[in-house]
Write a protein that holds these residues in place. Structure first.
Motif, PDB file in Angstrom:
ATOM      1  N   TYR A  26       0.840  -1.195   0.000  1.00  0.00           N
ATOM      2  CA  TYR A  26       0.000   0.000   0.000  1.00  0.00           C
ATOM      3  C   TYR A  26       0.879   1.250   0.000  1.00  0.00           C
ATOM      4  CZ  TYR A  26      -3.450  -3.469   1.379  1.00  0.00           C
ATOM      5  OH  TYR A  26      -4.259  -4.587   1.409  1.00  0.00           O
ATOM      6  N   ASN A  27       0.334   2.333  -0.561  1.00  0.00           N
ATOM      7  CA  ASN A  27       1.036   3.613  -0.563  1.00  0.00           C
ATOM      8  C   ASN A  27       0.011   4.731  -0.430  1.00  0.00           C
ATOM      9  OD1 ASN A  27      -0.078   4.027  -3.193  1.00  0.00           O
ATOM     10  ND2 ASN A  27       1.609   2.836  -4.072  1.00  0.00           N
ATOM     11  N   GLY A  28       0.468   5.935  -0.670  1.00  0.00           N
ATOM     12  CA  GLY A  28      -0.418   7.088  -0.503  1.00  0.00           C
ATOM     13  C   GLY A  28      -1.666   7.033  -1.353  1.00  0.00           C
ATOM     14  N   ALA A  29      -1.578   6.371  -2.506  1.00  0.00           N
ATOM     15  CA  ALA A  29      -2.751   6.251  -3.381  1.00  0.00           C
ATOM     16  C   ALA A  29      -3.865   5.435  -2.726  1.00  0.00           C
ATOM     17  CB  ALA A  29      -2.346   5.609  -4.713  1.00  0.00           C
ATOM     18  N   HIS A  30      -3.484   4.602  -1.754  1.00  0.00           N
ATOM     19  CA  HIS A  30      -4.475   3.806  -1.021  1.00  0.00           C
ATOM     20  C   HIS A  30      -4.888   4.481   0.288  1.00  0.00           C
ATOM     21  CE1 HIS A  30      -1.971   0.874  -3.359  1.00  0.00           C
ATOM     22  NE2 HIS A  30      -3.165   0.457  -3.728  1.00  0.00           N
ATOM     23  N   GLY A  31      -4.428   5.701   0.486  1.00  0.00           N
ATOM     24  CA  GLY A  31      -4.697   6.382   1.749  1.00  0.00           C
ATOM     25  C   GLY A  31      -3.798   5.892   2.873  1.00  0.00           C
ATOM     26  N   GLU A  33      -0.683   6.186   5.045  1.00  0.00           N
ATOM     27  CA  GLU A  33       0.339   7.102   5.534  1.00  0.00           C
ATOM     28  C   GLU A  33       1.041   6.429   6.707  1.00  0.00           C
ATOM     29  OE1 GLU A  33       1.086   9.784   4.005  1.00  0.00           O
ATOM     30  OE2 GLU A  33      -0.635   9.923   2.637  1.00  0.00           O
ATOM     31  N   GLU A  34       2.139   5.719   6.413  1.00  0.00           N
ATOM     32  CA  GLU A  34       2.744   4.826   7.398  1.00  0.00           C
ATOM     33  C   GLU A  34       3.175   5.542   8.668  1.00  0.00           C
ATOM     34  OE1 GLU A  34       6.747   2.374   7.288  1.00  0.00           O
ATOM     35  OE2 GLU A  34       5.124   1.269   6.301  1.00  0.00           O
ATOM     36  N   GLU A  35       3.834   6.679   8.561  1.00  0.00           N
ATOM     37  CA  GLU A  35       4.327   7.356   9.759  1.00  0.00           C
ATOM     38  C   GLU A  35       3.184   7.807  10.662  1.00  0.00           C
ATOM     39  OE1 GLU A  35       7.432   7.329  10.792  1.00  0.00           O
ATOM     40  OE2 GLU A  35       7.763   6.096   8.993  1.00  0.00           O
ATOM     41  N   LEU A  36       2.087   8.242  10.070  1.00  0.00           N
ATOM     42  CA  LEU A  36       0.924   8.633  10.873  1.00  0.00           C
ATOM     43  C   LEU A  36       0.306   7.424  11.553  1.00  0.00           C
ATOM     44  CD1 LEU A  36      -0.811  11.261   8.528  1.00  0.00           C
ATOM     45  CD2 LEU A  36       0.598  11.683  10.562  1.00  0.00           C
ATOM     46  N   ILE A  37       0.269   6.302  10.838  1.00  0.00           N
ATOM     47  CA  ILE A  37      -0.284   5.077  11.413  1.00  0.00           C
ATOM     48  C   ILE A  37       0.571   4.605  12.580  1.00  0.00           C
ATOM     49  CG2 ILE A  37      -0.786   2.636  10.940  1.00  0.00           C
ATOM     50  CD1 ILE A  37      -1.408   3.511   8.024  1.00  0.00           C
ATOM     51  N   LYS A  38       1.891   4.642  12.407  1.00  0.00           N
ATOM     52  CA  LYS A  38       2.785   4.225  13.483  1.00  0.00           C
ATOM     53  C   LYS A  38       2.624   5.134  14.710  1.00  0.00           C
ATOM     54  CE  LYS A  38       7.057   3.233  12.132  1.00  0.00           C
ATOM     55  NZ  LYS A  38       8.307   3.267  11.333  1.00  0.00           N
ATOM     56  N   LYS A  39       2.454   6.409  14.471  1.00  0.00           N
ATOM     57  CA  LYS A  39       2.268   7.342  15.582  1.00  0.00           C
ATOM     58  C   LYS A  39       1.003   7.002  16.363  1.00  0.00           C
ATOM     59  CE  LYS A  39       2.180  12.307  16.596  1.00  0.00           C
ATOM     60  NZ  LYS A  39       2.241  13.673  16.024  1.00  0.00           N
ATOM     61  N   LYS A  40      -0.047   6.637  15.648  1.00  0.00           N
ATOM     62  CA  LYS A  40      -1.300   6.243  16.291  1.00  0.00           C
ATOM     63  C   LYS A  40      -1.115   4.954  17.079  1.00  0.00           C
ATOM     64  CE  LYS A  40      -5.922   6.294  16.730  1.00  0.00           C
ATOM     65  NZ  LYS A  40      -6.735   7.401  17.273  1.00  0.00           N
ATOM     66  N   LEU A  41      -0.469   3.961  16.473  1.00  0.00           N
ATOM     67  CA  LEU A  41      -0.284   2.673  17.138  1.00  0.00           C
ATOM     68  C   LEU A  41       0.557   2.797  18.393  1.00  0.00           C
ATOM     69  CD1 LEU A  41       0.337   0.358  14.023  1.00  0.00           C
ATOM     70  CD2 LEU A  41      -1.698   0.390  15.485  1.00  0.00           C
ATOM     71  N   GLN A  42       1.530   3.696  18.372  1.00  0.00           N
ATOM     72  CA  GLN A  42       2.434   3.839  19.511  1.00  0.00           C
ATOM     73  C   GLN A  42       1.761   4.432  20.744  1.00  0.00           C
ATOM     74  OE1 GLN A  42       5.469   5.930  17.330  1.00  0.00           O
ATOM     75  NE2 GLN A  42       6.830   4.157  17.271  1.00  0.00           N
ATOM     76  N   GLN A  43       0.525   4.868  20.589  1.00  0.00           N
ATOM     77  CA  GLN A  43      -0.234   5.345  21.748  1.00  0.00           C
ATOM     78  C   GLN A  43      -0.644   4.185  22.652  1.00  0.00           C
ATOM     79  OE1 GLN A  43      -3.567   7.818  20.558  1.00  0.00           O
ATOM     80  NE2 GLN A  43      -2.353   8.832  18.978  1.00  0.00           N
ATOM     81  N   PHE A  44      -0.613   2.962  22.107  1.00  0.00           N
ATOM     82  CA  PHE A  44      -1.093   1.793  22.847  1.00  0.00           C
ATOM     83  C   PHE A  44       0.098   0.909  23.190  1.00  0.00           C
ATOM     84  CE2 PHE A  44      -4.196   3.200  19.669  1.00  0.00           C
ATOM     85  CZ  PHE A  44      -5.145   3.726  20.529  1.00  0.00           C
TER      86      PHE A  44
END
Length: 300
Positions: A26-31, A33-44
């Motif tokens: 997947y890439n930006g064309a699929h929506g 955004e890996e760094e944003l996803i990792k930032k979200k996951l790291q909250q848990f």
């Protein structure tokens, strides 16, 4: 003259294969955004993914969150990606054992984190992230085996399908419990399961949430062997011994074997044949090949 040409071919082929292996689904064309996803996951936070690399070329990847039956927290998902990157860069690696601390494999996702990312977009982001990571695990040039002790449920069951082989201890079980959660597999487990056991058996396991014990796993061709011991230390030693029969030999040859099989599984026939040709070119006339010719081994 021949040696520089061989070295150039070897380097070019290695670079191309490495690039293909790391290519994201997947890439930006699929929506995505890996760094944003990792930032979200790291909250848990909670638990860890540990990696040890042994001198014999076998790595031990340990899921370490026994308080929650090694369920994946957000930080563990990110750490798994980091450990896979480390394994991709391990030039001496030949094999990998994936197992869980505390005599259980993995119970899936940490439900506390799941509740916090229950909206559709967050769920899709986690799905894409874990599919990318487990696909990279599957494509490693290492022969991998999941050592299943205790329970491998949900995402844990999916993780076992990203390994080349599965070994089970007495009393262990693999179970795709997604239907009970109102879900389908999202980490690539369904697609991989079909390729391992066939579409009919896969549909039964998924739609029936069937308990797969060691005997049933052997019958389905889902596991290779039932180990003799459920003790964590002894089971790990048995898994090492089982894996060593496939990782014995030169690093270059073992890794090349895994690459041609990966190509044969994933690519159209003509592309797989060309890839096999390229990989063959990296070992033909190489050190292991030349030493074998000097020894003139006899095949029994």
């Amino acid at each position: 003259m021949a040696l520089p040409l061989w070295k150039n071919l070897l380097q070019t082929t290695k670079e191309r294969i490495l690039q293909q292996r790391r290519l994201s689904l997947y890439n930006g064309a699929h929506g995505y955004e890996e760094e944003l996803i990792k930032k979200k996951l790291q909250q848990f936070a909670g638990g860890s993914i540990n990696l040890s690399k042994e001198d014999n070329g076998i790595g031990i990847l340990t899921l370490n969150n026994p308080r929650l039956m090694n369920a994946f927290t957000g930080t563990m998902m990110v750490e798994l990606q980091e450990r896979i990157t480390e394994l991709e860069n391990w030039k001496d690696g030949k094999g990998l054992i994936v197992y869980g601390a505390g005599n259980t494999f993995c119970s899936g996702s940490d439900l506390n984190a799941v509740k916090e990312i229950s909206n559709s977009q967050d769920g899709m982001n986690m799905c894409m992230f874990m599919q990318n990571t487990l696909t990279r695990l599957m494509r490693l040039p290492l022969i991998s085996v999941a050592l299943v002790q205790g329970k491998a449920f949900g995402g844990g069951a999916e993780l076992t399908t990203a390994c080349d082989f599965r070994l089970m201890t007495p009393g262990s079980e693999i179970r795709f419990v997604h239907k009970h959660m109102g879900l389908v597999p999202g980490w690539g487990g369904a697609a991989r399961l079909v390729r391992i056991v066939g579409s009919g058996a896969a549909l039964q396991l998924l739609s029936g949430t069937a308990r797969v014990d060691p005997e049933k796993a052997l019958r389905l061709g889902f596991s290779e062997q039932t180990l003799s011991s459920s003790d964590e230390t002894r089971a790990l030693e048995e898994a090492r011994a089982w894996l060593s029969q496939y990782t014995e030999g030169p690093v270059s040859v073992i890794r090349a074997m895994k690459k041609v099989v990966t190509a044969g599984r994933e690519l159209p026939l003509e592309d797989a044949l060309r890839t096999e040709k390229d990989i063959f070119g990296t070992v033909w006339g190489g050190p292991a090949n030349l030493q074998a010719l000097v020894r003139r081994p006899k095949h029994k």
